[in-house]
Every structure is written in structure tokens, then in C-alpha cells.
Design an enzyme around this catalytic site. Structure first.
Site, PDB file in Angstrom:
ATOM      1  CG  ASP A 141     -12.876  -4.467  -3.138  1.00  0.00           C
ATOM      2  OD1 ASP A 141     -11.298  -5.522  -2.517  1.00  0.00           O
ATOM      3  OD2 ASP A 141     -12.273  -3.312  -3.233  1.00  0.00           O
ATOM      4  CG  ASP A 162      -2.392  -0.817   0.934  1.00  0.00           C
ATOM      5  OD1 ASP A 162      -2.496  -1.531   0.423  1.00  0.00           O
ATOM      6  OD2 ASP A 162      -2.655  -1.286   2.091  1.00  0.00           O
TER       7      ASP A 162
END
Lengths: 251, 197
Positions: free
Chosen positions: A130, A11
Site C-alpha cells: 500500500d 473483501d
């Protein structure tokens, strides 16, 4: 024989890795290039860089970072996070990214997948989904999991593949962060019914979980973040473990 | 030594340039005929679609230039396929340096084949100087939907449902289906061997 892939995910915020402490053998664990190169040297098969920067300077910072990664990392890498236009993708690929992943923007405008596949080729278009299991099925969530839709993950994945997505990166929100293993059912359903590779994400807690997702769900690749960053699992040991369990991996 | 990377409408040129840079070599990206002809080494990369790439090359007479080159040439991925005789991708006549055809992977009836092949696969039957110090069964990174069949010029084999040419070599022409610029140390070794020819 084509091998199963292990993919650490980093990330990124403002050009720095957000997670990634606990690496005493590199000078700066916040530096995505150092961390990426370390994973590459350890035998990671690919890398995913997920940009979570929200500032206006985002695009420029990310393009510069991608160029630095491409200079130093000798394995393929995907860049994702907030990508919403052909122009975004063009800049990132020109900067040296091998693939880009699209999520919310593609769901809101599925034609984007067609355009990207036509312009740049399916091989560099990864569709990220997702998903959360609710009631009777797995549903698509948007905006980093904050917005629910009433579209089933399988249906959206199938449509995106028909439109030209070359790979699916499937994150189970039910499993993510639990360390109890990947979502085998939905991963298996996608992997066994779609003719593009499926990358399983969310839930990896031990090495057995990787065996499960490769052997029982036929995932083509498995992605994880914190277990690698916090060295709960190290890639060379994971690959040896998989090899001993009969999973075909690269050394 | 002057190394050029042929510039045309097919991507991944940046990655090749960076891979050269990691080996301490500067690669000049160009479509200038004189620059290409005067280079010591020529790299012909490519990710993209065969017919539009061939058309672009023909319009600039780069196809004739490439086939007449005398110095070592390294084709990568689509670059390799364009050096073959013909590609099934939009029924494209290619440059014909290598005497093989390029076909699309076919899913067998009994199980689903994922196309494109994406990921690391091993190469076997290695017999070319570019594979010096590269072990048999080394893993390379592949991304492709079309493959060059086996033939007299095959110098490395990979299996994805069928055996096909992972690498070809004829005279001064070397070509690989995989991406050595993205294949970690083993890939870098192949590029280095090519540069040392």
C-alpha cells in the site's frame, strides 16, 4: 501472447463478502463462492480474496473458505490479509489457494519473503504494497494504510523481488476510491524496472482507466473491487473495450 | 474407472483433485506403486523445483514406475518437465519419455522479460486427441520459469519471447505445461478428453 489480466478483488469478513450487493442474478451476493464463480464465468482472469476478519477463529474459517473456493472456482486465486507466518501460508496453499499475498508482516520481517519463496516457490508469493505519494515520492504504508513508513515503495518492491517475491500487488492510497484512474507513474516505474508482474490497484473508475494502466504504465494486471461489485463495469464489456483498443486480453 | 494423482513433494495436487471432482470423477492421491499401476488413468501434476522432485521420485523408485506405465498418463507443469530428457533447473536429469530438453526463459537484451511467465497465453498448432473441441488459440493459464523446447513430440505451441512446447504427446504419455485445472472451461475440456481416452 501473454494477456493482460483483469482481477476482481473480494473483501471477506467471517467467511462472507463485505461488498457485493447489486447482483440480482445470484442467490447470495454475500457468498464468496457464488460471487467468485460468477466472475470466473464472466471472464475474470484471476480472483483475489482479501480477508479482513479480526477474530481468533479467523485462521480456521479462512482455510475452510479457501477449500470451498478451490472446489468451485476454475481459475487461479490469491488469498491475502493478515498472513504472517509460514504456517499460515502452508495451511492456505494446502487448502487449495494458488497464491498468497503478504504485506505488513513481510515488511516487518523481510526474511519471510525468502522463506516463503524457498518453501513454496516464488510463483505463489505475491507482495502487496500500500503506497501513498507524499512530498517527493511514493512511500510504503502498513496495517491497511494506517501506519506510515519512511521507505519508498520502489525500494521495498525491488528488495522483495530480490528476496523471491513472484508478483507485486501495488495499491495507490491516493487513487483508491477516487475513481479517477490508476497511479500510472509508480505502477509504470515498478513494472518497467522489476522482472516480475505488477498488478495495479486503486482508482479504477471507467474502462479507459484500464487501457491507460496497461498501455501507459505497462501493468501486467489490473485489480478492482467496487466497480465490479456494483456493476458499474461488467467484465465482458471491459474485455471487449480493451480488445478494441488493441490491448491483448483473454476471451 | 480409477484415476490416480501421483503424490510427491510438489504442490497443486488439491487443485487437480478438485478439477476432477467438478467433472464428477474421484481422483485418488497416492504414491503406492500397486495403486498407480492398477489405475486406468494416471495424472502426474506438480509445481516446484526439478532436482528435489526428481530426487524424491528416485528415492521411491517412482521414476521407473512412471516411465513403464502403459495406461494414459497426463503430466502437468513440472510433471511435464520431469518427463523430458533434462532440465536446466539445477542441471537435473529427468525421465526422458519426451525427447526434448527443458530450459530457462532468457530475457532478450532489448527488453525486460518477466520470469516466471504468469497468466493466460494462447496455444496453437493443436494436434492431439486431448485437444478435441478445444479451439486453436484457446487461452490457458501458465506459471513457469522453465520451458520444454519444440520437438518431434510437440502437439501444441505457445510463444513467450520464443516458441516452445505447450503440450507434448508420445504413445500413452500426454503432457501440458499450462494448468488445465485452473484454465476455466477450456482446461476442463482437456482433462475431460484425457479421462475419455
Amino acid at each position: 501472447m501473454l494477456t493482460k489480466r483483469i482481477i476482481p478483488c473480494l473483501d471477506i469478513k467471517d467467511g462472507r463478502t463485505v461488498k457485493g450487493i447489486n447482483f440480482e442474478n445470484i442467490r447470495d451476493a454475500g457468498d464468496p463462492i457464488e460471487l467468485g464463480a460468477l466472475y470466473a464465468a464472466q471472464g475474470a482472469d484471476e480472483l483475489v480474496f482479501l480477508d479482513i476478519t479480526a477474530t481468533n477463529e479467523r485462521r480456521k474459517t479462512l482455510a475452510e473458505l479457501v477449500t470451498r473456493i478451490a472446489r468451485h472456482v476454475n481459475i487461479p486465486f490469491t488469498v491475502g490479509g493478515g498472513i504472517s507466518s509460514v504456517e499460515d501460508v502452508n495451511i492456505l496453499l494446502q487448502s487449495g489457494a494458488d497464491k498468497i499475498s503478504v504485506n505488513t508482516a513481510a515488511f516487518k520481517d523481510p526474511g519471510l519473503v525468502d522463506i516463503l519463496a524457498r518453501e513454496f516457490g516464488s510463483q505463489c508469493v505475491v507482495l502487496a504494497i500500500d503506497t501513498r505519494f507524499e512530498g517527493d515520492d511514493w512511500y510504503v504504508y502498513l496495517n491497511g494504510g494506517r501506519v506510515k513508513t519512511d521507505i519508498k515503495a520502489y525500494d521495498w518492491a525491488k528488495e522483495a523481488v530480490n528476496r523471491g517475491a513472484g508478483e507485486i500487488l501495488l495499491t495507490s492510497m491516493n487513487n483508491d476510491g477516487t475513481k479517477k484512474g490508476f497511479a500510472l507513474d509508480i505502477t509504470g516505474k515498478l513494472s518497467q524496472n522489476l522482472n516480475v508482474p505488477v498488478i495495479a490497484s486503486g482508482g479504477a473508475g471507467n474502462m479507459e482507466h484500464f487501457v491507460d494502466v496497461f498501455e501507459n504504465a505497462q501493468a501486467d494486471a489490473a485489480l478492482a473491487a467496487s466497480i465490479f461489485h456494483y456493476k458499474e463495469i461488467e467484465i465482458p464489456a471491459l474485455k471487449t473495450f480493451l480488445y478494441n483498443k488493441g490491448v491483448n486480453v483473454r476471451f | 474407472m480409477k484415476t490416480v494423482i501421483i503424490k510427491y513433494n510438489a504442490g497443486n495436487i488439491r487443485s487437480v483433485q478438485f478439477a476432477l471432482e467438478r467433472l464428477g470423477v474421484e481422483g485418488t492421491v497416492t504414491d503406492d506403486h500397486d495403486e498407480i499401476m492398477s489405475a486406468d488413468k494416471v495424472i502426474f501434476p506438480g509445481v516446484g523445483e526439478a532436482s528435489t522432485a526428481m530426487q524424491y521420485l528416485k528415492e521411491r523408485k517412482l521414476d521407473q514406475l512412471i516411465t513403464n506405465l502403459q495406461q494414459p498418463v497426463l503430466g502437468i507443469c513440472l510433471g511435464m518437465q520431469l518427463l523430458c530428457r533434462h532440465s536446466e533447473e539445477n542441471n537435473t536429469d529427468c525421465m526422458g519419455v519426451f525427447d526434448v530438453d527443458v530450459k530457462r526463459f532468457q530475457s532478450p537484451v532489448e527488453n525486460l522479460l518477466k520470469i516466471p511467465q504468469i497468466g493466460w497465453n494462447n496455444i496453437t498448432g493443436l494436434h492431439s486427441v486431448v485437444f478435441e473441441h478445444v479451439p486453436e488459440n484457446a487461452y490457458m493459464y501458465f506459471v513457469h520459469s522453465y520451458y520444454a523446447a519444440l520437438g518431434a513430440d510437440t502437439v501444441a505451441i505457445t510463444n513467450y519471447v520464443i516458441n516452445y512446447s505447450a503440450a507434448l504427446q508420445k504413445d500413452n504419455f500426454y503432457a501440458v505445461q499450462f494448468h488445465p485445472e485452473k484454465s476455466a472451461e477450456a482446461g476442463a475440456r482437456i482433462i475431460e478428453n484425457f479421462l475419455n481416452l
